[in-house]
Motif scaffolding. Structure first.
Motif, PDB file in Angstrom:
ATOM      1  N   UNK A  86       0.220  -1.023  -0.008  1.00  9.09           N
ATOM      2  CA  UNK A  86       0.381  -0.370   0.043  1.00  9.09           C
ATOM      3  C   UNK A  86       0.793   0.883   0.136  1.00  9.09           C
ATOM      4  N   UNK A  87       1.462   1.477   0.804  1.00 10.91           N
ATOM      5  CA  UNK A  87       2.995   2.159   0.565  1.00 10.91           C
ATOM      6  C   UNK A  87       3.663   2.200  -0.752  1.00 10.91           C
ATOM      7  N   UNK A  88       3.717   1.351  -1.236  1.00 10.94           N
ATOM      8  CA  UNK A  88       4.957   1.326  -3.130  1.00 10.94           C
ATOM      9  C   UNK A  88       3.328   2.235  -3.413  1.00 10.94           C
ATOM     10  N   UNK A  89       2.253   2.120  -3.732  1.00  9.77           N
ATOM     11  CA  UNK A  89       1.846   2.190  -4.332  1.00  9.77           C
ATOM     12  C   UNK A  89       1.353   4.047  -4.613  1.00  9.77           C
ATOM     13  N   UNK A  90       1.914   4.755  -3.437  1.00  5.41           N
ATOM     14  CA  UNK A  90       1.911   6.073  -3.414  1.00  5.41           C
ATOM     15  C   UNK A  90       2.709   6.237  -3.731  1.00  5.41           C
ATOM     16  N   UNK A  91       4.133   5.739  -4.186  1.00  7.85           N
ATOM     17  CA  UNK A  91       5.104   6.149  -5.502  1.00  7.85           C
ATOM     18  C   UNK A  91       5.269   5.316  -6.945  1.00  7.85           C
ATOM     19  N   UNK A  92       4.069   4.811  -7.173  1.00  8.73           N
ATOM     20  CA  UNK A  92       4.716   4.462  -8.193  1.00  8.73           C
ATOM     21  C   UNK A  92       2.751   3.940  -9.021  1.00  8.73           C
ATOM     22  N   UNK A 148      11.326   4.021  -5.238  1.00  9.95           N
ATOM     23  CA  UNK A 148      10.755   3.885  -4.153  1.00  9.95           C
ATOM     24  C   UNK A 148       9.422   2.899  -4.157  1.00  9.95           C
ATOM     25  N   UNK A 149       8.370   3.493  -5.215  1.00 10.11           N
ATOM     26  CA  UNK A 149       7.323   2.614  -4.697  1.00 10.11           C
ATOM     27  C   UNK A 149       7.527   1.334  -5.720  1.00 10.11           C
ATOM     28  N   UNK A 150       8.269   1.117  -6.908  1.00  9.46           N
ATOM     29  CA  UNK A 150       8.926  -0.148  -7.214  1.00  9.46           C
ATOM     30  C   UNK A 150       9.009  -1.352  -6.746  1.00  9.46           C
ATOM     31  N   UNK A 151      10.213  -0.139  -5.722  1.00  5.63           N
ATOM     32  CA  UNK A 151      11.011  -1.803  -4.539  1.00  5.63           C
ATOM     33  C   UNK A 151       9.787  -1.944  -3.407  1.00  5.63           C
ATOM     34  N   UNK A 152       8.954  -1.213  -3.028  1.00  5.76           N
ATOM     35  CA  UNK A 152       8.253  -1.532  -2.074  1.00  5.76           C
ATOM     36  C   UNK A 152       7.504  -2.879  -2.170  1.00  5.76           C
ATOM     37  N   UNK A 156       7.130  -6.992  -0.993  1.00  6.85           N
ATOM     38  CA  UNK A 156       5.731  -7.671  -0.597  1.00  6.85           C
ATOM     39  C   UNK A 156       5.766  -8.499  -1.485  1.00  6.85           C
ATOM     40  N   UNK A 157       6.217  -8.835  -2.599  1.00  9.41           N
ATOM     41  CA  UNK A 157       5.892  -9.762  -3.173  1.00  9.41           C
ATOM     42  C   UNK A 157       6.749 -10.814  -2.836  1.00  9.41           C
ATOM     43  N   UNK A 158       8.335 -10.745  -2.627  1.00  6.67           N
ATOM     44  CA  UNK A 158       8.719 -11.152  -1.502  1.00  6.67           C
ATOM     45  C   UNK A 158       8.584 -11.997  -0.427  1.00  6.67           C
ATOM     46  N   UNK A 159       7.461 -10.627   0.659  1.00  3.85           N
ATOM     47  CA  UNK A 159       7.156 -11.399   2.352  1.00  3.85           C
ATOM     48  C   UNK A 159       6.277 -12.250   1.682  1.00  3.85           C
ATOM     49  N   UNK A 160       5.755 -11.800   0.375  1.00  6.70           N
ATOM     50  CA  UNK A 160       4.831 -12.761   0.108  1.00  6.70           C
ATOM     51  C   UNK A 160       4.257 -14.473   0.250  1.00  6.70           C
ATOM     52  N   UNK A 161       6.105 -14.656  -0.550  1.00  6.80           N
ATOM     53  CA  UNK A 161       6.192 -15.711  -1.250  1.00  6.80           C
ATOM     54  C   UNK A 161       6.333 -16.983   0.260  1.00  6.80           C
ATOM     55  N   UNK A 162       7.064 -15.743   1.008  1.00  5.15           N
ATOM     56  CA  UNK A 162       7.740 -15.930   2.233  1.00  5.15           C
ATOM     57  C   UNK A 162       6.022 -16.330   3.780  1.00  5.15           C
ATOM     58  N   UNK A 163       5.078 -15.596   2.791  1.00  2.89           N
ATOM     59  CA  UNK A 163       4.218 -15.958   4.039  1.00  2.89           C
ATOM     60  C   UNK A 163       3.445 -17.655   3.624  1.00  2.89           C
ATOM     61  N   UNK A 164       3.245 -17.623   1.865  1.00  7.58           N
ATOM     62  CA  UNK A 164       3.023 -19.018   1.621  1.00  7.58           C
ATOM     63  C   UNK A 164       3.461 -19.841   1.367  1.00  7.58           C
ATOM     64  N   UNK A 165       4.874 -20.034   2.147  1.00  7.68           N
ATOM     65  CA  UNK A 165       5.122 -21.450   2.708  1.00  7.68           C
ATOM     66  C   UNK A 165       5.016 -21.808   4.099  1.00  7.68           C
ATOM     67  N   UNK A 166       5.067 -20.402   4.826  1.00  3.35           N
ATOM     68  CA  UNK A 166       4.511 -20.400   6.049  1.00  3.35           C
ATOM     69  C   UNK A 166       3.515 -21.227   6.617  1.00  3.35           C
ATOM     70  N   UNK A 167       2.398 -20.418   5.790  1.00  2.00           N
ATOM     71  CA  UNK A 167       0.940 -21.338   5.610  1.00  2.00           C
ATOM     72  C   UNK A 167       1.032 -22.338   4.948  1.00  2.00           C
ATOM     73  N   UNK A 168       1.905 -22.664   4.312  1.00  5.26           N
ATOM     74  CA  UNK A 168       1.393 -24.168   3.993  1.00  5.26           C
ATOM     75  C   UNK A 168       1.929 -25.517   5.054  1.00  5.26           C
ATOM     76  N   UNK A 169       3.509 -24.572   5.863  1.00  9.81           N
ATOM     77  CA  UNK A 169       3.732 -25.511   6.890  1.00  9.81           C
ATOM     78  C   UNK A 169       2.418 -25.591   8.060  1.00  9.81           C
ATOM     79  N   UNK A 170       1.656 -24.888   8.060  1.00  9.93           N
ATOM     80  CA  UNK A 170       0.993 -25.018   8.931  1.00  9.93           C
ATOM     81  C   UNK A 170      -0.117 -25.292   8.461  1.00  9.93           C
ATOM     82  N   UNK A 171      -0.604 -25.208   7.128  1.00  7.99           N
ATOM     83  CA  UNK A 171      -2.405 -25.891   7.138  1.00  7.99           C
ATOM     84  C   UNK A 171      -1.995 -27.247   6.983  1.00  7.99           C
TER      85      UNK A 171
END
Length: 305
Positions: A86-92, A148-152, A156-171
């Protein structure tokens, strides 16, 4: 048309609708940010979602404490995703955001390799290179200009990939309903956003009450909650059970395309031919990353929300 065919057609239409609403969400969020700051918007969006889904929390009664902590951890990662996004959307542009966030599909195999020790396939490596080239072409028309917007958004895409892997191990080791997982994550995002609002946003309630043209803003919030969160989540789960993984991957892969088109018509953003080429390469890479190539057959894995 018999009942099975009607069910498949309905699921395909619902998946296409999910791709449309998720694609339009970037433009809608960017429009909402003209009225209210990032942290306040996140608190409202996910706070309303949490209240609507709170009855699903009853399924947590028998969940082991260790798994509950891991589930809460996926919520913290999701909060990080939406803060960066969302902060990235402010700058890209909303167009760049729609395409770049989809890089999480090809980043997930890399995270699995480093974290879960599953080595990417040759096709996944190809997808990584293709999506990297697409990102370069999309941002700055191939001139290696990342703001900066593109970088954010990339973060976000990288953190979402981390979240998918953690969620997979939980579910994988539990039988939690999908709505319960969503309710917990929405609650974590709400609490985190509210804490940050009280720390960094001066007079958030007064700003909300004194907002001009508040009808448009609340329209955006209702759309994000009902269409982009509740409907999209239900429709994807409904369709995955009734459609083939190939159809799911192809239909959901059209999300960035709808995001770019919506940004052009709604926000008046312009995208060069080089930018569209880069976006197309990212979509192609996402589809390649969803494929598992096995000798003698090809199996397509449905994307994860």
């Amino acid at each position: 048309m018999n009942a099975p065919h009607k069910s498949v057609l309905l699921s395909d239409l619902m998946l296409l609708a999910v791709a449309v609403v998720w694609g339009t969400s970037y433009g809608v969020v960017k429009s909402a940010l003209f009225f209210y700051p990032v942290l306040g918007l996140l608190a409202l969006r996910f706070g309303i979602t949490f209240l609507l889904l709170s009855p699903a929390l009853l399924s947590l009664r028998d969940l082991p404490r260790a798994k509950l902590l891991q589930l809460l951890g996926t919520g913290v990662l999701l909060l990080s995703v939406f803060l960066c996004e969302t902060f990235g959307l402010l700058h890209t542009t909303a167009t760049n955001a729609a395409f770049l966030i989809s890089l999480c599909v090809m980043l997930t195999p890399l995270v699995e390799w480093l974290w879960l020790k599953r080595q990417p396939t040759p096709m996944e490596w190809c997808a990584v290179g293709l999506s990297g080239l697409g990102a370069v072409l999309l941002s700055g028309d191939g001139k290696w200009i990342f703001n900066w917007g593109d970088a954010l958004i990339l973060l976000a895409a990288l953190i979402r990939a981390l979240q998918v892997c953690l969620l997979k191990s939980v579910t994988t080791s539990t039988h939690l309903p999908a709505l319960t997982v969503t309710a917990v994550q929405a609650g974590v995002v709400t609490v985190g956003s509210l804490l940050l609002v009280f720390i960094f946003v001066p007079s958030p309630l007064q700003t909300l009450i004194a907002m001009e043209n508040s009808g448009a803003f609340w329209g955006y919030v209702v759309y994000l909650v009902l269409a982009c969160t509740l409907f999209a989540f239900f429709a994807q789960n409904y369709a995955i059970k009734r459609s083939s993984p190939t159809r799911v991957a192809l239909l959901m892969g059209s999300e960035p395309l709808f995001g770019g088109l919506f940004a052009m018509f709604w926000l008046g953003e312009s995208v060069s031919y080089v930018g569209w080429l880069g976006g197309g390469l990212i979509v192609a890479a996402c589809l390649l990353a969803s494929v598992r190539w096995v000798p003698g057959k090809v199996r397509v894995i449905a994307p994860t929300a």
